[in-house]
Design a protein around this motif. Structure first.
Motif, PDB file in Angstrom:
ATOM      1  N   MET A   1       0.841  -1.164   0.000  1.00  0.00           N
ATOM      2  CA  MET A   1       0.000   0.000   0.000  1.00  0.00           C
ATOM      3  C   MET A   1       0.897   1.242   0.000  1.00  0.00           C
ATOM      4  SD  MET A   1      -2.948   0.942   2.663  1.00  0.00           S
ATOM      5  CE  MET A   1      -2.484   2.198   3.796  1.00  0.00           C
ATOM      6  N   TYR A   2       0.628   2.136  -0.908  1.00  0.00           N
ATOM      7  CA  TYR A   2       1.404   3.363  -1.011  1.00  0.00           C
ATOM      8  C   TYR A   2       0.739   4.486  -0.224  1.00  0.00           C
ATOM      9  CZ  TYR A   2       4.418   1.308  -4.510  1.00  0.00           C
ATOM     10  OH  TYR A   2       5.340   0.526  -5.151  1.00  0.00           O
ATOM     11  N   VAL A   3       1.570   5.254   0.471  1.00  0.00           N
ATOM     12  CA  VAL A   3       1.091   6.373   1.267  1.00  0.00           C
ATOM     13  C   VAL A   3       1.947   7.595   0.952  1.00  0.00           C
ATOM     14  CG1 VAL A   3       0.217   4.944   3.147  1.00  0.00           C
ATOM     15  CG2 VAL A   3       2.569   5.747   3.224  1.00  0.00           C
ATOM     16  N   THR A   4       1.439   8.762   1.297  1.00  0.00           N
ATOM     17  CA  THR A   4       2.210   9.983   1.100  1.00  0.00           C
ATOM     18  C   THR A   4       3.260  10.099   2.204  1.00  0.00           C
ATOM     19  OG1 THR A   4       0.724  11.313   2.449  1.00  0.00           O
ATOM     20  CG2 THR A   4       0.216  11.156   0.077  1.00  0.00           C
ATOM     21  N   ILE A   5       4.180  11.012   2.016  1.00  0.00           N
ATOM     22  CA  ILE A   5       5.226  11.230   3.015  1.00  0.00           C
ATOM     23  C   ILE A   5       4.614  11.676   4.337  1.00  0.00           C
ATOM     24  CG2 ILE A   5       7.182  12.711   3.596  1.00  0.00           C
ATOM     25  CD1 ILE A   5       8.048  12.501   0.667  1.00  0.00           C
ATOM     26  N   SER A   6       3.610  12.530   4.294  1.00  0.00           N
ATOM     27  CA  SER A   6       2.985  12.985   5.536  1.00  0.00           C
ATOM     28  C   SER A   6       2.268  11.842   6.251  1.00  0.00           C
ATOM     29  CB  SER A   6       2.030  14.143   5.275  1.00  0.00           C
ATOM     30  OG  SER A   6       1.026  13.770   4.370  1.00  0.00           O
ATOM     31  N   GLU A   7       1.638  10.953   5.521  1.00  0.00           N
ATOM     32  CA  GLU A   7       0.981   9.790   6.137  1.00  0.00           C
ATOM     33  C   GLU A   7       2.016   8.846   6.754  1.00  0.00           C
ATOM     34  OE1 GLU A   7      -3.010   9.386   3.345  1.00  0.00           O
ATOM     35  OE2 GLU A   7      -1.135   8.468   2.665  1.00  0.00           O
ATOM     36  N   LEU A   8       3.154   8.686   6.073  1.00  0.00           N
ATOM     37  CA  LEU A   8       4.220   7.851   6.607  1.00  0.00           C
ATOM     38  C   LEU A   8       4.791   8.459   7.883  1.00  0.00           C
ATOM     39  CD1 LEU A   8       6.003   5.342   6.245  1.00  0.00           C
ATOM     40  CD2 LEU A   8       7.591   6.787   4.957  1.00  0.00           C
ATOM     41  N   ALA A   9       4.910   9.775   7.918  1.00  0.00           N
ATOM     42  CA  ALA A   9       5.414  10.458   9.112  1.00  0.00           C
ATOM     43  C   ALA A   9       4.493  10.198  10.299  1.00  0.00           C
ATOM     44  CB  ALA A   9       5.548  11.950   8.845  1.00  0.00           C
ATOM     45  N   VAL A  10       3.204  10.240  10.078  1.00  0.00           N
ATOM     46  CA  VAL A  10       2.249   9.956  11.150  1.00  0.00           C
ATOM     47  C   VAL A  10       2.373   8.496  11.583  1.00  0.00           C
ATOM     48  CG1 VAL A  10      -0.217   9.762  11.694  1.00  0.00           C
ATOM     49  CG2 VAL A  10       0.647  11.756  10.461  1.00  0.00           C
ATOM     50  N   TYR A  11       2.482   7.595  10.627  1.00  0.00           N
ATOM     51  CA  TYR A  11       2.591   6.161  10.914  1.00  0.00           C
ATOM     52  C   TYR A  11       3.835   5.851  11.753  1.00  0.00           C
ATOM     53  CZ  TYR A  11       3.298   1.169   9.973  1.00  0.00           C
ATOM     54  OH  TYR A  11       3.506  -0.176  10.101  1.00  0.00           O
ATOM     55  N   LEU A  12       4.964   6.465  11.386  1.00  0.00           N
ATOM     56  CA  LEU A  12       6.217   6.211  12.090  1.00  0.00           C
ATOM     57  C   LEU A  12       6.422   7.117  13.303  1.00  0.00           C
ATOM     58  CD1 LEU A  12       8.666   5.736   9.076  1.00  0.00           C
ATOM     59  CD2 LEU A  12       7.615   3.965  10.497  1.00  0.00           C
ATOM     60  N   GLU A  13       5.524   8.083  13.475  1.00  0.00           N
ATOM     61  CA  GLU A  13       5.634   9.057  14.556  1.00  0.00           C
ATOM     62  C   GLU A  13       6.965   9.796  14.485  1.00  0.00           C
ATOM     63  OE1 GLU A  13       4.794   7.106  18.270  1.00  0.00           O
ATOM     64  OE2 GLU A  13       3.073   6.064  17.422  1.00  0.00           O
ATOM     65  N   LEU A  14       7.303  10.240  13.277  1.00  0.00           N
ATOM     66  CA  LEU A  14       8.515  11.007  13.016  1.00  0.00           C
ATOM     67  C   LEU A  14       8.130  12.316  12.334  1.00  0.00           C
ATOM     68  CD1 LEU A  14      10.812   8.209  11.572  1.00  0.00           C
ATOM     69  CD2 LEU A  14      11.053   9.326  13.783  1.00  0.00           C
ATOM     70  N   PRO A  15       8.989  13.329  12.427  1.00  0.00           N
ATOM     71  CA  PRO A  15       8.692  14.576  11.722  1.00  0.00           C
ATOM     72  C   PRO A  15       8.707  14.374  10.200  1.00  0.00           C
ATOM     73  CG  PRO A  15      10.466  14.886  13.316  1.00  0.00           C
ATOM     74  CD  PRO A  15      10.181  13.421  13.253  1.00  0.00           C
ATOM     75  N   GLU A  16       7.791  15.025   9.534  1.00  0.00           N
ATOM     76  CA  GLU A  16       7.698  14.923   8.079  1.00  0.00           C
ATOM     77  C   GLU A  16       8.998  15.399   7.414  1.00  0.00           C
ATOM     78  OE1 GLU A  16       4.767  16.595   4.581  1.00  0.00           O
ATOM     79  OE2 GLU A  16       4.021  16.483   6.626  1.00  0.00           O
ATOM     80  N   GLU A  17       9.617  16.431   7.997  1.00  0.00           N
ATOM     81  CA  GLU A  17      10.858  16.969   7.442  1.00  0.00           C
ATOM     82  C   GLU A  17      11.967  15.924   7.453  1.00  0.00           C
ATOM     83  OE1 GLU A  17       9.214  18.516  10.056  1.00  0.00           O
ATOM     84  OE2 GLU A  17       8.149  19.917   8.751  1.00  0.00           O
ATOM     85  N   TYR A  18      11.991  15.097   8.482  1.00  0.00           N
ATOM     86  CA  TYR A  18      13.000  14.048   8.577  1.00  0.00           C
ATOM     87  C   TYR A  18      12.854  13.056   7.425  1.00  0.00           C
ATOM     88  CZ  TYR A  18      15.481   9.923  10.220  1.00  0.00           C
ATOM     89  OH  TYR A  18      16.309   8.827  10.293  1.00  0.00           O
ATOM     90  N   ILE A  19      11.622  12.658   7.144  1.00  0.00           N
ATOM     91  CA  ILE A  19      11.394  11.694   6.063  1.00  0.00           C
ATOM     92  C   ILE A  19      11.704  12.330   4.718  1.00  0.00           C
ATOM     93  CG2 ILE A  19       9.658  10.261   4.914  1.00  0.00           C
ATOM     94  CD1 ILE A  19       8.441   9.829   7.705  1.00  0.00           C
ATOM     95  N   GLU A  20      11.323  13.591   4.533  1.00  0.00           N
ATOM     96  CA  GLU A  20      11.642  14.285   3.286  1.00  0.00           C
ATOM     97  C   GLU A  20      13.152  14.351   3.072  1.00  0.00           C
ATOM     98  OE1 GLU A  20       9.661  18.015   3.789  1.00  0.00           O
ATOM     99  OE2 GLU A  20       7.749  17.238   3.034  1.00  0.00           O
ATOM    100  N   LYS A  21      13.893  14.590   4.139  1.00  0.00           N
ATOM    101  CA  LYS A  21      15.353  14.632   4.039  1.00  0.00           C
ATOM    102  C   LYS A  21      15.896  13.265   3.639  1.00  0.00           C
ATOM    103  CE  LYS A  21      19.510  15.685   6.671  1.00  0.00           C
ATOM    104  NZ  LYS A  21      20.056  16.074   7.972  1.00  0.00           N
ATOM    105  N   GLN A  22      15.342  12.203   4.213  1.00  0.00           N
ATOM    106  CA  GLN A  22      15.780  10.852   3.881  1.00  0.00           C
ATOM    107  C   GLN A  22      15.479  10.509   2.416  1.00  0.00           C
ATOM    108  OE1 GLN A  22      17.724   9.088   6.022  1.00  0.00           O
ATOM    109  NE2 GLN A  22      17.519  10.952   7.228  1.00  0.00           N
ATOM    110  N   VAL A  23      14.362  11.026   1.910  1.00  0.00           N
ATOM    111  CA  VAL A  23      14.020  10.823   0.501  1.00  0.00           C
ATOM    112  C   VAL A  23      15.042  11.540  -0.378  1.00  0.00           C
ATOM    113  CG1 VAL A  23      12.334  11.389  -1.306  1.00  0.00           C
ATOM    114  CG2 VAL A  23      11.560  10.432   0.873  1.00  0.00           C
ATOM    115  N   LYS A  24      15.359  12.789  -0.045  1.00  0.00           N
ATOM    116  CA  LYS A  24      16.319  13.566  -0.837  1.00  0.00           C
ATOM    117  C   LYS A  24      17.703  12.936  -0.814  1.00  0.00           C
ATOM    118  CE  LYS A  24      13.879  17.921  -0.395  1.00  0.00           C
ATOM    119  NZ  LYS A  24      13.835  19.241   0.217  1.00  0.00           N
ATOM    120  N   LEU A  25      18.070  12.334   0.319  1.00  0.00           N
ATOM    121  CA  LEU A  25      19.372  11.674   0.426  1.00  0.00           C
ATOM    122  C   LEU A  25      19.397  10.320  -0.277  1.00  0.00           C
ATOM    123  CD1 LEU A  25      20.227  12.455   4.161  1.00  0.00           C
ATOM    124  CD2 LEU A  25      21.312  13.422   2.125  1.00  0.00           C
ATOM    125  N   GLY A  26      18.228   9.835  -0.682  1.00  0.00           N
ATOM    126  CA  GLY A  26      18.153   8.551  -1.374  1.00  0.00           C
ATOM    127  C   GLY A  26      18.038   7.358  -0.442  1.00  0.00           C
TER     128      GLY A  26
END
Length: 76
Positions: A1-26
């Motif tokens: 199941m695919y989710v948006t970055i903001s939904e993943l942030a809620v699921y993992l209880e992490l800041p959305e900015e952290y996940i966005e940074k991880q995406v940019k870093l690959g």
């Protein structure tokens, strides 16, 4: 199941900015649908379990009282 970055942030209880940074870093693979990046949530099940375990351990450590007989010498 695919989710948006903001939904993943809620699921993992992490800041959305952290996940966005991880995406940019690959470090996190995404699919771009033309408007937003989508992440396969299933790839984070193990990661979620590890985060939950670590949070529980930290909470237990925080609740543990300090030993009463510790020998600290003030050098001042």
């Amino acid at each position: 199941m695919y989710v948006t970055i903001s939904e993943l942030a809620v699921y993992l209880e992490l800041p959305e900015e952290y996940i966005e940074k991880q995406v940019k870093l690959g470090h996190v693979k995404t699919v771009f649908d033309g408007r937003k990046h989508l992440v396969n949530r299933e790839q984070f099940l193990w990661h979620k379990e590890q985060l939950d375990t670590k949070r529980k351990l930290l909470a237990q450590e925080a609740e543990e009282p300090l030993p009463e007989d510790w020998d600290a010498k003030d050098e001042d």
